[in-house]
Design a protein around this motif. Structure first.
Motif, PDB file in Angstrom:
ATOM      1  N   HIS A  40      -0.294  11.455  11.596  1.00 25.33           N
ATOM      2  CA  HIS A  40       1.154  11.565  11.507  1.00 25.33           C
ATOM      3  C   HIS A  40       1.581  12.935  10.981  1.00 25.33           C
ATOM      4  N   GLY A  41       0.867  13.962  11.418  1.00 20.80           N
ATOM      5  CA  GLY A  41       1.244  15.311  11.026  1.00 20.80           C
ATOM      6  C   GLY A  41       0.617  15.730   9.721  1.00 20.80           C
ATOM      7  N   VAL A  42       1.051  16.891   9.240  1.00 21.81           N
ATOM      8  CA  VAL A  42       0.381  17.521   8.111  1.00 21.81           C
ATOM      9  C   VAL A  42       1.285  17.720   6.901  1.00 21.81           C
ATOM     10  N   GLY A  43       2.489  17.141   6.911  1.00 17.19           N
ATOM     11  CA  GLY A  43       3.267  17.085   5.682  1.00 17.19           C
ATOM     12  C   GLY A  43       2.614  16.111   4.719  1.00 17.19           C
ATOM     13  N   PHE A  44       2.975  16.198   3.447  1.00 18.86           N
ATOM     14  CA  PHE A  44       2.335  15.310   2.481  1.00 18.86           C
ATOM     15  C   PHE A  44       2.652  13.844   2.763  1.00 18.86           C
ATOM     16  N   GLY A  45       3.841  13.561   3.280  1.00 17.36           N
ATOM     17  CA  GLY A  45       4.148  12.191   3.656  1.00 17.36           C
ATOM     18  C   GLY A  45       3.308  11.744   4.831  1.00 17.36           C
ATOM     19  N   GLY A  46       3.245  12.570   5.878  1.00 17.31           N
ATOM     20  CA  GLY A  46       2.471  12.223   7.066  1.00 17.31           C
ATOM     21  C   GLY A  46       0.987  12.095   6.783  1.00 17.31           C
ATOM     22  N   MET A  47       0.448  12.981   5.950  1.00 19.90           N
ATOM     23  CA  MET A  47      -0.967  12.860   5.587  1.00 19.90           C
ATOM     24  C   MET A  47      -1.220  11.578   4.806  1.00 19.90           C
ATOM     25  N   SER A  48      -0.253  11.188   3.974  1.00 19.27           N
ATOM     26  CA  SER A  48      -0.439  10.003   3.139  1.00 19.27           C
ATOM     27  C   SER A  48      -0.498   8.734   3.961  1.00 19.27           C
ATOM     28  N   VAL A  49       0.360   8.621   4.959  1.00 20.83           N
ATOM     29  CA  VAL A  49       0.340   7.409   5.783  1.00 20.83           C
ATOM     30  C   VAL A  49      -0.665   7.510   6.919  1.00 20.83           C
ATOM     31  N   GLY A  50      -1.182   8.708   7.182  1.00 19.97           N
ATOM     32  CA  GLY A  50      -2.225   8.892   8.177  1.00 19.97           C
ATOM     33  C   GLY A  50      -3.563   8.429   7.658  1.00 19.97           C
ATOM     34  N   GLY A  51      -4.478   8.194   8.587  1.00 20.33           N
ATOM     35  CA  GLY A  51      -5.774   7.643   8.197  1.00 20.33           C
ATOM     36  C   GLY A  51      -6.956   8.442   8.692  1.00 20.33           C
ATOM     37  N   GLN A  96      -9.313  17.791   1.443  1.00 18.29           N
ATOM     38  CA  GLN A  96      -9.173  19.038   0.689  1.00 18.29           C
ATOM     39  C   GLN A  96      -7.981  19.047  -0.261  1.00 18.29           C
ATOM     40  N   PHE A  97      -7.131  18.011  -0.210  1.00 12.72           N
ATOM     41  CA  PHE A  97      -5.812  18.169  -0.818  1.00 12.72           C
ATOM     42  C   PHE A  97      -5.516  17.219  -1.959  1.00 12.72           C
TER      43      PHE A  97
END
Length: 436
Positions: A144-155, A162-163
């Protein structure tokens, strides 16, 4: 070819910079179905750029629209003011969605569209007096993209490792990829609808009153073309409705014709509450994303106190050039009957893809719409290496593909003809026969 100083100066995204800069792959121009390198050599685009050029490169209608736009209105703020094409495009997009949605909020990318949708969800529940609904449910192997929200809901673990800590309060449905049960499926696989019922377990674990939304890609592209089992998305919709949970479809990849329908929600017959888009929205010409919202979400926020209803936006939201490109792209879809043409290519595409069965190291082939995947057995101790070698060889021999791990993903411009399909799979067949 860029010199060493130029190569060193550019920190490239999602790229093995040292490996790439030792032997750069450079494209200098593009038109129709092909890129060209600096010597003029043609490279068949098997991936529509990065899933984002459904109408082919340098389409004259879109080129002309952007040229005229920059000469008319180069930039306009989107805060407390607007310009005509932003409103015109929003109305056209609502129509293009079959009026499944009522409003469109502009962003500049798919990553921003996802973060915007997550914020809309939280604001909506708060406005309804259910501000305790803050938990998001994503899915394993989701992107779901590379914003912190998108990374969080991504799997995807590689996007996260790294983050450090990301958003809290997120849980995940299992992914639907199962080689044992579904390998070499033509179209949607039969096995796995029960995996949607894992949402019931998460509801029990976390208490439904805390869960705000489920976010999934209808078809997972970046993870390697992972298809939903038959009736899986319908079941997910039923469960979200049962528990008052919003459903978000991330259609950044699947939107604007990739399934040979306007959106994947049309292909699957399932309408989410929010839908994130980008990529094909402008045919990749100008960066732009958009969140489509059902009217109930917008209307709820419009009933709050006077003032800014959603304290969110971007400097380049609804940029005049992007709006012009988006309007031109929708015009091309309609006037050139692009979706009808794509639908006529899907059976030939499917047959060509599955003709690769039995080639060395090919352990799965899968497809839906004008998307395909070739999954290869990994080299022992070197995951991703085999597909990367195929990628490099294919580029050298005039074909652009995309890899994720040891999966080759294919998503050509929708304007392709049978000879392009023959060229793409003919070259891949020869390369796979020679692969180590």
């Amino acid at each position: 070819m860029p010199d060493k100083q130029q190569l060193d100066a550019y920190w490239m995204p999602f790229t093995a910079n040292r490996d790439y800069k030792a032997a750069p792959r450079i494209v200098a121009s593009a038109s129709g179905m092909y890129y060209r390198d600096q010597s003029g050599r043609q490279i068949l685009d098997g991936t529509a750029g990065l899933w984002c050029v459904p109408l082919g490169h340098s389409h004259p209608v879109i080129v002309r629209a952007v040229q005229e736009a920059i000469a008319t209105l180069d930039y306009a703020p989107a805060f407390q003011m607007g310009h005509p094409t932003a409103f015109e495009l929003a109305a056209e997009l609502v129509e293009y969605s079959g009026r499944r949605f009522g409003q469109v909020f502009y962003t500049n990318s798919g990553s921003e569209a996802v973060d915007t949708a997550l914020k809309m969800v939280l604001a909506y529940h708060r406005a309804r007096g259910e501000g305790q609904r803050t938990r998001f449910i994503g899915r394993e192997r989701g992107y779901h993209g590379v914003g912190f929200g998108g990374m969080s809901v991504g799997g995807l673990s590689a996007n996260r490792k790294q983050f450090g800590n990301l958003l809290g309060g997120v849980d995940y449905l299992p992914h639907t990829h199962n080689l044992e049960k579904n390998a070499f499926s033509r179209g949607l696989p039969e096995y796995g609808v029960h995996l949607a019922d894992e949402l019931e377990r998460l509801v029990t674990l976390h208490d439904v009153s805390t869960i705000a939304a489920v976010i999934v890609e209808p078809l997972s592209g970046s993870a390697g073309v992972i298809l939903p089992p038959k009736h899986y998305l319908q079941r997910l919709r039923e469960l979200c409705d049962k528990h008052g949970i919003l459903l978000i479809f991330d259609e950044v990849i699947t939107g604007f014709g990739r399934m040979a329908t306007p959106f994947a929600c049309d292909y699957f017959g399932v309408t989410p509450d929010l839908m994130t888009t980008a990529k094909g929205l402008t045919n990749g010409v100008v960066p732009m994303g958009a969140v489509f919202s059902k009217p109930a979400i917008y209307d709820t926020l419009m009933q709050g106190p006077a003032g800014i209803e959603l304290f969110h936006g971007y400097t380049y939201s609804g940029h005049p050039l992007a709006c012009a490109a988006g309007l031109a792209a929708l015009r091309v879809f309609k006037e050139e009957k692009v979706l009808e043409h794509a639908q006529g290519m899907t059976a030939y595409w499917e047959d060509a893809l599955h003709s690769l069965k039995g080639l060395p190291h090919v352990i799965d082939l899968r497809n839906a719409g004008l998307i395909g995947a070739i999954e290869l057995a990994s080299l022992p101790g070197k995951p991703g290496a085999r597909a990367m070698e195929v990628y490099k060889t294919a580029f050298a021999e005039g074909v652009l593909i995309r890899t994720t791990g040891d999966i080759i993903a294919l998503s050509p411009p929708l304007i392709l003809e049978k000879q392009h399909i023959d060229e793409l799979f003919g070259k891949l067949r020869d390369i796979l026969k020679r692969s180590a």
